[in-house]
Write an enzyme that holds these catalytic residues in place. Structure first.
Site, PDB file in Angstrom:
ATOM      1  N   GLY A  11      31.986  33.107  56.680  1.00  0.00           N
ATOM      2  CA  GLY A  11      33.140  33.387  55.814  1.00  0.00           C
ATOM      3  C   GLY A  11      33.095  34.786  55.210  1.00  0.00           C
ATOM      4  N   PHE A  81      27.293  29.344  50.164  1.00  0.00           N
ATOM      5  CA  PHE A  81      28.680  29.813  50.026  1.00  0.00           C
ATOM      6  C   PHE A  81      29.682  28.766  50.506  1.00  0.00           C
ATOM      7  CE2 PHE A  81      26.206  33.722  50.781  1.00  0.00           C
ATOM      8  CZ  PHE A  81      26.692  34.566  49.800  1.00  0.00           C
ATOM      9  N   SER A 125      32.032  30.738  40.142  1.00  0.00           N
ATOM     10  CA  SER A 125      33.234  31.550  39.954  1.00  0.00           C
ATOM     11  C   SER A 125      33.514  31.729  38.468  1.00  0.00           C
ATOM     12  CB  SER A 125      34.407  30.817  40.607  1.00  0.00           C
ATOM     13  OG  SER A 125      35.622  31.357  40.200  1.00  0.00           O
ATOM     14  N   TYR A 149      39.512  22.620  41.952  1.00  0.00           N
ATOM     15  CA  TYR A 149      38.593  23.622  42.484  1.00  0.00           C
ATOM     16  C   TYR A 149      37.599  24.040  41.394  1.00  0.00           C
ATOM     17  CZ  TYR A 149      36.824  28.250  43.730  1.00  0.00           C
ATOM     18  OH  TYR A 149      36.003  29.329  43.954  1.00  0.00           O
ATOM     19  N   LYS A 153      33.366  23.414  40.929  1.00  0.00           N
ATOM     20  CA  LYS A 153      32.342  24.454  40.672  1.00  0.00           C
ATOM     21  C   LYS A 153      31.532  24.090  39.427  1.00  0.00           C
ATOM     22  CE  LYS A 153      33.148  27.271  44.020  1.00  0.00           C
ATOM     23  NZ  LYS A 153      32.151  27.429  45.081  1.00  0.00           N
ATOM     24  N   PHE A 218      53.598  38.349  39.357  1.00  0.00           N
ATOM     25  CA  PHE A 218      53.795  37.123  38.583  1.00  0.00           C
ATOM     26  C   PHE A 218      53.754  37.413  37.080  1.00  0.00           C
ATOM     27  CE2 PHE A 218      51.536  35.078  42.436  1.00  0.00           C
ATOM     28  CZ  PHE A 218      52.736  34.933  43.115  1.00  0.00           C
TER      29      PHE A 218
HETATM   30  P1  NAD Z   1      35.536  31.670  52.894  1.00  0.00           P
HETATM   31  O1  NAD Z   1      36.479  30.552  53.071  1.00  0.00           O
HETATM   32  O2  NAD Z   1      35.829  32.953  53.592  1.00  0.00           O
HETATM   33  O3  NAD Z   1      34.053  31.213  53.294  1.00  0.00           O
HETATM   34  C1  NAD Z   1      33.599  29.895  53.133  1.00  0.00           C
HETATM   35  C2  NAD Z   1      32.964  29.465  54.441  1.00  0.00           C
HETATM   36  O4  NAD Z   1      32.484  28.121  54.299  1.00  0.00           O
HETATM   37  C3  NAD Z   1      33.952  29.449  55.612  1.00  0.00           C
HETATM   38  O5  NAD Z   1      33.402  30.168  56.695  1.00  0.00           O
HETATM   39  C4  NAD Z   1      34.123  27.973  55.948  1.00  0.00           C
HETATM   40  O6  NAD Z   1      34.332  27.773  57.333  1.00  0.00           O
HETATM   41  C5  NAD Z   1      32.827  27.380  55.450  1.00  0.00           C
HETATM   42  N1  NAD Z   1      32.905  25.970  55.026  1.00  0.00           N
HETATM   43  C6  NAD Z   1      33.828  25.397  54.222  1.00  0.00           C
HETATM   44  N2  NAD Z   1      33.551  24.089  54.053  1.00  0.00           N
HETATM   45  C7  NAD Z   1      32.416  23.848  54.752  1.00  0.00           C
HETATM   46  C8  NAD Z   1      31.631  22.697  54.971  1.00  0.00           C
HETATM   47  N3  NAD Z   1      31.966  21.514  54.425  1.00  0.00           N
HETATM   48  N4  NAD Z   1      30.534  22.796  55.740  1.00  0.00           N
HETATM   49  C9  NAD Z   1      30.193  23.985  56.328  1.00  0.00           C
HETATM   50  N5  NAD Z   1      30.904  25.097  56.168  1.00  0.00           N
HETATM   51  C10 NAD Z   1      31.998  25.032  55.387  1.00  0.00           C
HETATM   52  O7  NAD Z   1      35.393  31.912  51.315  1.00  0.00           O
HETATM   53  P2  NAD Z   1      34.694  33.096  50.528  1.00  0.00           P
HETATM   54  O8  NAD Z   1      35.760  33.876  49.864  1.00  0.00           O
HETATM   55  O9  NAD Z   1      33.707  33.772  51.370  1.00  0.00           O
HETATM   56  O10 NAD Z   1      33.960  32.265  49.385  1.00  0.00           O
HETATM   57  C11 NAD Z   1      32.606  31.868  49.495  1.00  0.00           C
HETATM   58  C12 NAD Z   1      32.220  31.074  48.261  1.00  0.00           C
HETATM   59  O11 NAD Z   1      32.431  31.865  47.103  1.00  0.00           O
HETATM   60  C13 NAD Z   1      33.052  29.798  48.068  1.00  0.00           C
HETATM   61  O12 NAD Z   1      32.190  28.788  47.601  1.00  0.00           O
HETATM   62  C14 NAD Z   1      34.043  30.187  46.994  1.00  0.00           C
HETATM   63  O13 NAD Z   1      34.468  29.083  46.225  1.00  0.00           O
HETATM   64  C15 NAD Z   1      33.226  31.158  46.160  1.00  0.00           C
HETATM   65  N6  NAD Z   1      34.069  32.128  45.421  1.00  0.00           N
HETATM   66  C16 NAD Z   1      34.944  32.919  46.104  1.00  0.00           C
HETATM   67  C17 NAD Z   1      35.751  33.818  45.411  1.00  0.00           C
HETATM   68  C18 NAD Z   1      36.717  34.704  46.138  1.00  0.00           C
HETATM   69  O14 NAD Z   1      37.551  35.327  45.488  1.00  0.00           O
HETATM   70  N7  NAD Z   1      36.670  34.826  47.452  1.00  0.00           N
HETATM   71  C19 NAD Z   1      35.672  33.899  44.006  1.00  0.00           C
HETATM   72  C20 NAD Z   1      34.753  33.083  43.345  1.00  0.00           C
HETATM   73  C21 NAD Z   1      33.950  32.192  44.070  1.00  0.00           C
HETATM   74  C1  UD1 Z   2      42.469  33.143  41.697  1.00  0.00           C
HETATM   75  C2  UD1 Z   2      42.084  31.773  41.227  1.00  0.00           C
HETATM   76  C3  UD1 Z   2      40.605  31.763  40.877  1.00  0.00           C
HETATM   77  C4  UD1 Z   2      39.775  32.195  42.089  1.00  0.00           C
HETATM   78  C5  UD1 Z   2      40.268  33.578  42.548  1.00  0.00           C
HETATM   79  C6  UD1 Z   2      39.573  34.049  43.798  1.00  0.00           C
HETATM   80  C7  UD1 Z   2      44.158  30.911  40.260  1.00  0.00           C
HETATM   81  C8  UD1 Z   2      44.841  30.487  39.004  1.00  0.00           C
HETATM   82  N1  UD1 Z   2      42.919  31.414  40.098  1.00  0.00           N
HETATM   83  O1  UD1 Z   2      42.156  34.038  40.655  1.00  0.00           O
HETATM   84  O2  UD1 Z   2      40.191  30.480  40.484  1.00  0.00           O
HETATM   85  O3  UD1 Z   2      38.404  32.257  41.760  1.00  0.00           O
HETATM   86  O4  UD1 Z   2      41.678  33.503  42.823  1.00  0.00           O
HETATM   87  O5  UD1 Z   2      39.890  33.240  44.885  1.00  0.00           O
HETATM   88  O6  UD1 Z   2      44.681  30.770  41.349  1.00  0.00           O
HETATM   89  N2  UD1 Z   2      49.238  38.203  41.471  1.00  0.00           N
HETATM   90  C9  UD1 Z   2      50.553  38.643  41.621  1.00  0.00           C
HETATM   91  N3  UD1 Z   2      51.154  38.450  42.820  1.00  0.00           N
HETATM   92  C10 UD1 Z   2      50.544  37.826  43.883  1.00  0.00           C
HETATM   93  C11 UD1 Z   2      49.211  37.384  43.712  1.00  0.00           C
HETATM   94  C12 UD1 Z   2      48.597  37.573  42.494  1.00  0.00           C
HETATM   95  O7  UD1 Z   2      51.142  39.194  40.703  1.00  0.00           O
HETATM   96  O8  UD1 Z   2      51.180  37.663  44.949  1.00  0.00           O
HETATM   97  C13 UD1 Z   2      48.557  38.444  40.187  1.00  0.00           C
HETATM   98  C14 UD1 Z   2      48.096  37.199  39.464  1.00  0.00           C
HETATM   99  O9  UD1 Z   2      49.110  36.727  38.609  1.00  0.00           O
HETATM  100  C15 UD1 Z   2      46.865  37.716  38.719  1.00  0.00           C
HETATM  101  C16 UD1 Z   2      46.302  38.796  39.641  1.00  0.00           C
HETATM  102  O10 UD1 Z   2      47.387  39.181  40.496  1.00  0.00           O
HETATM  103  O11 UD1 Z   2      47.245  38.339  37.520  1.00  0.00           O
HETATM  104  C17 UD1 Z   2      45.143  38.315  40.501  1.00  0.00           C
HETATM  105  O12 UD1 Z   2      45.513  37.129  41.186  1.00  0.00           O
HETATM  106  P1  UD1 Z   2      44.579  36.456  42.309  1.00  0.00           P
HETATM  107  O13 UD1 Z   2      44.176  37.479  43.290  1.00  0.00           O
HETATM  108  O14 UD1 Z   2      45.292  35.237  42.820  1.00  0.00           O
HETATM  109  O15 UD1 Z   2      43.271  36.061  41.536  1.00  0.00           O
HETATM  110  P2  UD1 Z   2      43.064  35.178  40.203  1.00  0.00           P
HETATM  111  O16 UD1 Z   2      44.331  34.619  39.723  1.00  0.00           O
HETATM  112  O17 UD1 Z   2      42.271  35.980  39.248  1.00  0.00           O
END
Ligand code: NAD
Ligand code: UD1
Length: 338
Positions: A11, A81, A125, A149, A153, A218
């Site tokens: 991922g 992850f 997160s 979600y 966490k 938004f």
């Molecule tokens: P992602 O979806 O790109 O990566 C997650 C990976 O896990 C994917 O490759 C998916 O195929 C795999 N996966 C999902 N469910 C599975 C399962 N049951 N068994 C095995 N593999 C599985 O997401 P990411 O953005 O890389 O996020 C990674 C982690 O970080 C997640 O736990 C997510 O909640 C956390 N996180 C992400 C963000 C963000 O903004 N991307 C923010 C805060 C926390």
């Molecule tokens: C969202 C999730 C958060 C998650 C994070 C990363 C929600 C409420 N929160 O965070 O739990 O950890 O993504 O996956 O969904 N925005 C716009 N237009 C858009 C998209 C976003 O204006 O099309 C604004 C949002 O209102 C916000 C900012 O951009 O103010 C960031 O948004 P986003 O990237 O979705 O992240 P979070 O809301 O912080």
């Protein structure tokens, strides 16, 4: 150097972390069910690190397969992850979220216990802080959840805290990521969401590329300097390096630790649009629409604890985040002329 199992390693954040950890000499084994990633990402990973990374296709709920993988590769530590991550989807499909995230974490802990692997980094997160009561958010800020979600966490964090209390051999870090964006400098890996993106940066990229007509902002009536939402965007390579620092920290410390991975800088949606236009040379047309339900006005980290405990600080700036996101998108061949 350690032998690491990276669940969710195909991922977005897992693949960037695999690159960083492999480059500094750890031996990495990837474990993923490919539900939100592809084999193409794995091939690109091999190309970046210049060697083949062993990959096991499997679900984290398959405890037997996890246990045999831990044993056959003599794994020392796990970085977890794997999981589902869309807030909106979690409200529609809570059972899937608790099954993949909470049941997945339990299964992983059982496999680790069986094989006596007791070092774990968990992808948490900033969502665990709920609606901020004060800013910047430090790790002692009260935790809460407003959607399945976030609750998954929080439940995993609490479970891990109990596990660490039960036996001093456990070494567990819950890394609370703020808003990871950007891509590896090679443009071979990056964030490629399927369908219409929910998050700001991938949406901006698609507007700049001409794949979406307009960005919907938004709300512009939040109590922030320009009225739009403020977040702590952090380069995914900084997040990846945070894992290397956390692993090093856990080699010297036991117990349970919650640590923010953020920059400490809050950026508004309009600032992000402006920075992206500068980095890409493209226009990002936008219109202001109603607030998104569940959004908070501001969310940014106090990064003091990561600095103090891990000796880690985010090093890359907003231009690096925007430019690498744009380069990755162009490299995938999806950007159309404007
Ligand atoms: P992602 O979806 O790109 O990566 C997650 C990976 O896990 C994917 O490759 C998916 O195929 C795999 N996966 C999902 N469910 C599975 C399962 N049951 N068994 C095995 N593999 C599985 O997401 P990411 O953005 O890389 O996020 C990674 C982690 O970080 C997640 O736990 C997510 O909640 C956390 N996180 C992400 C963000 C963000 O903004 N991307 C923010 C805060 C926390
Ligand atoms: C969202 C999730 C958060 C998650 C994070 C990363 C929600 C409420 N929160 O965070 O739990 O950890 O993504 O996956 O969904 N925005 C716009 N237009 C858009 C998209 C976003 O204006 O099309 C604004 C949002 O209102 C916000 C900012 O951009 O103010 C960031 O948004 P986003 O990237 O979705 O992240 P979070 O809301 O912080």
């Amino acid at each position: 150097m350690s032998r690491l199992l990276i669940t969710g390693g195909a991922g977005y954040i897992g693949s960037h972390s695999a690159v960083v950890l492999s480059k500094i000499g750890h031996q990495v084994v990837l474990y993923d069910n490919l539900s939100n990633s592809s084999r193409a990402a794995l091939e690109n990973l091999d190309q970046i690190v210049g060697q083949h990374m062993p990959f096991v296709k499997g679900d984290v709920r398959n405890t037997e397969l996890l246990a045999s993988t831990l044993a056959s590769h003599s794994i020392d530590a796990v970085i977890h992850f794997a999981g589902l991550k869309s807030v909106g989807e979690s409200t529609d499909k809570p059972i899937d979220y608790y099954a993949n995230n909470v049941q997945g974490a339990i299964s992983l802990l059982q496999a680790m216990q069986m094989q006596r692997v007791t070092t774990l980094i968990f992808s948490s997160s900033a969502t665990v802080y709920g609606n901020p009561q004060y800013l910047p958010l430090d790790e002692t800020h009260p935790t809460s959840a407003t959607n399945p979600y976030g609750r998954s966490k929080l439940q995993i964090e609490e479970m891990l805290r109990d596990v660490a209390k039960s036996d001093p051999n456990w070494r567990i870090a819950c890394l609370r990521y703020f808003n990871p964006v950007g891509a590896h400098e090679s443009s071979l890996i990056g964030e490629s969401p399927t369908g219409i993106p929910n998050n700001l940066m991938p949406y901006i990229v698609q507007v700049a590329a001409g794949q979406q007509a307009t960005l919907s902002i938004f709300g512009d009536d939040y109590p922030t300097p320009d009225g739009t939402g403020v977040r702590d965007y952090i380069h995914v390579m900084d997040v990846a390096e945070g894992h290397a620092a956390a692993l090093d920290f856990l080699s010297k410390t036991n117990g349970w630790h919650a640590i923010n991975l953020g920059t400490g800088n809050g950026r508004s949606v309009l600032e992000m649009v402006d920075a992206f236009e500068k980095a890409s040379g493209r226009k990002v047309p936008y219109r202001v629409v109603a607030r998104r339900v569940g959004d908070v006005a501001e969310c940014y980290a106090n990064p003091h604890k990561s600095d103090q405990l891990l000796g880690w600080k985010a090093a890359r700036n907003l231009d690096d985040m925007c430019a690498s996101s744009w380069q990755f998108h162009k490299a995938t061949g999806l950007a159309v002329s404007q």
